[in-house]
Design a protein around this motif. Structure first.
Motif, PDB file in Angstrom:
ATOM      1  N   SER A   1      -4.219 -30.636   3.134  1.00  0.00           N
ATOM      2  CA  SER A   1      -5.125 -29.617   3.641  1.00  0.00           C
ATOM      3  C   SER A   1      -4.407 -28.283   3.595  1.00  0.00           C
ATOM      4  O   SER A   1      -3.264 -28.175   4.032  1.00  0.00           O
ATOM      5  CB  SER A   1      -5.532 -29.947   5.078  1.00  0.00           C
ATOM      6  OG  SER A   1      -6.355 -28.935   5.590  1.00  0.00           O
TER       7      SER A   1
ATOM      8  N   ASP B   1      -8.066 -24.512   4.983  1.00  0.00           N
ATOM      9  CA  ASP B   1      -8.405 -25.903   5.309  1.00  0.00           C
ATOM     10  C   ASP B   1      -9.133 -26.643   4.191  1.00  0.00           C
ATOM     11  O   ASP B   1      -9.843 -27.607   4.442  1.00  0.00           O
ATOM     12  CB  ASP B   1      -9.226 -25.974   6.599  1.00  0.00           C
ATOM     13  CG  ASP B   1      -8.399 -25.598   7.812  1.00  0.00           C
ATOM     14  OD1 ASP B   1      -7.188 -25.872   7.796  1.00  0.00           O
ATOM     15  OD2 ASP B   1      -8.966 -25.040   8.764  1.00  0.00           O
TER      16      ASP B   1
ATOM     17  N   ARG C   1      -9.455 -29.266   1.214  1.00  0.00           N
ATOM     18  CA  ARG C   1      -8.828 -30.559   0.975  1.00  0.00           C
ATOM     19  C   ARG C   1      -8.453 -30.669  -0.500  1.00  0.00           C
ATOM     20  O   ARG C   1      -9.175 -30.173  -1.367  1.00  0.00           O
ATOM     21  CB  ARG C   1      -9.787 -31.690   1.348  1.00  0.00           C
ATOM     22  CG  ARG C   1     -10.413 -31.589   2.728  1.00  0.00           C
ATOM     23  CD  ARG C   1      -9.545 -32.015   3.832  1.00  0.00           C
ATOM     24  NE  ARG C   1      -9.176 -33.405   3.638  1.00  0.00           N
ATOM     25  CZ  ARG C   1      -8.362 -34.048   4.433  1.00  0.00           C
ATOM     26  NH1 ARG C   1      -7.855 -33.436   5.459  1.00  0.00           N
ATOM     27  NH2 ARG C   1      -8.051 -35.286   4.208  1.00  0.00           N
TER      28      ARG C   1
END
Length: 197
Positions: free
Chosen positions: A10, A15, A17
């Motif tokens: 992450s 944030d 992925r």
């Protein structure tokens, strides 16, 4: 397969992925070489009993910030004179004239980031000029060989010119990204001489 297991990293900034093999964040473009330690902890079963198909994820740890990453981020984050630090570092690579100006002008010569790129630029110019002179002498010797000599001289000149252009482009892009990108020998020399004024 659970998507969270396939995308264990992450990005600490946005944030997003991504898989463990990602070099850069697909969301913001940040280098993930230092953020590889960020791994999602996924619990295989849900302990609440409400939805047995949804995994219970714990909070993602943030990447640890090393001293070099902190220095890079702080060096290239502010303004110096009329320019951003990263832009001034990139402008230093546009011929040797801005590099000399940045080494002599007062607000720029006190900034380690700009001074490093200006010194590295001057060192690259010296190496490129020495290499060009050497290739010129080799070209004169190769012109003695009929047919293959001029062709080989032209081929060497094109390859050397392309290599110099790619090197220049990498240095400009890395400076614009705010990184202290050090060339193997020249970068160490530049960093040593770009110390405190």
């Amino acid at each position: 397969m659970d998507p969270a297991l396939a995308m264990p990293l992450s990005c600490p900034d946005c944030d997003a992925r991504m898989p463990e093999t990602a070099a850069f964040c697909p969301g913001c473009g940040r280098s993930m070489t230092l953020a590889k330690s960020t791994v999602a902890n996924v619990v295989p079963s849900n302990t609440t009993g409400t939805n047995s198909n949804a995994p219970n994820r714990t909070a993602l740890p943030t990447a640890t910030t090393t001293e070099s990453e902190t220095q890079t981020e702080t060096r290239a984050s502010g303004r110096i004179g009329y320019f951003l630090e990263s832009f001034a570092g990139a402008v230093a690579y546009f011929t040797f004239i801005p590099a000399i100006v940045f080494l002599t002008a007062d607000p720029y010569r006190k900034n380690h980031f700009v001074r490093f790129h200006a010194i590295q630029c001057l060192l690259v110019w010296v190496v490129v000029l020495a290499t060009a002179a050497t290739l010129r002498l080799i070209g004169i010797v190769l012109f003695i060989v009929p047919v293959a000599g001029p062709l080989l001289t032209w081929l060497i000149s094109v390859i050397a010119g392309l290599a110099a252009f790619v090197l220049w482009l990498v240095l400009v892009v890395k400076a614009l990204q705010g990184e202290l990108f050090k060339l193997p020998v020249l970068g160490d020399f530049a960093e040593h001489h770009a110390g405190p004024v």
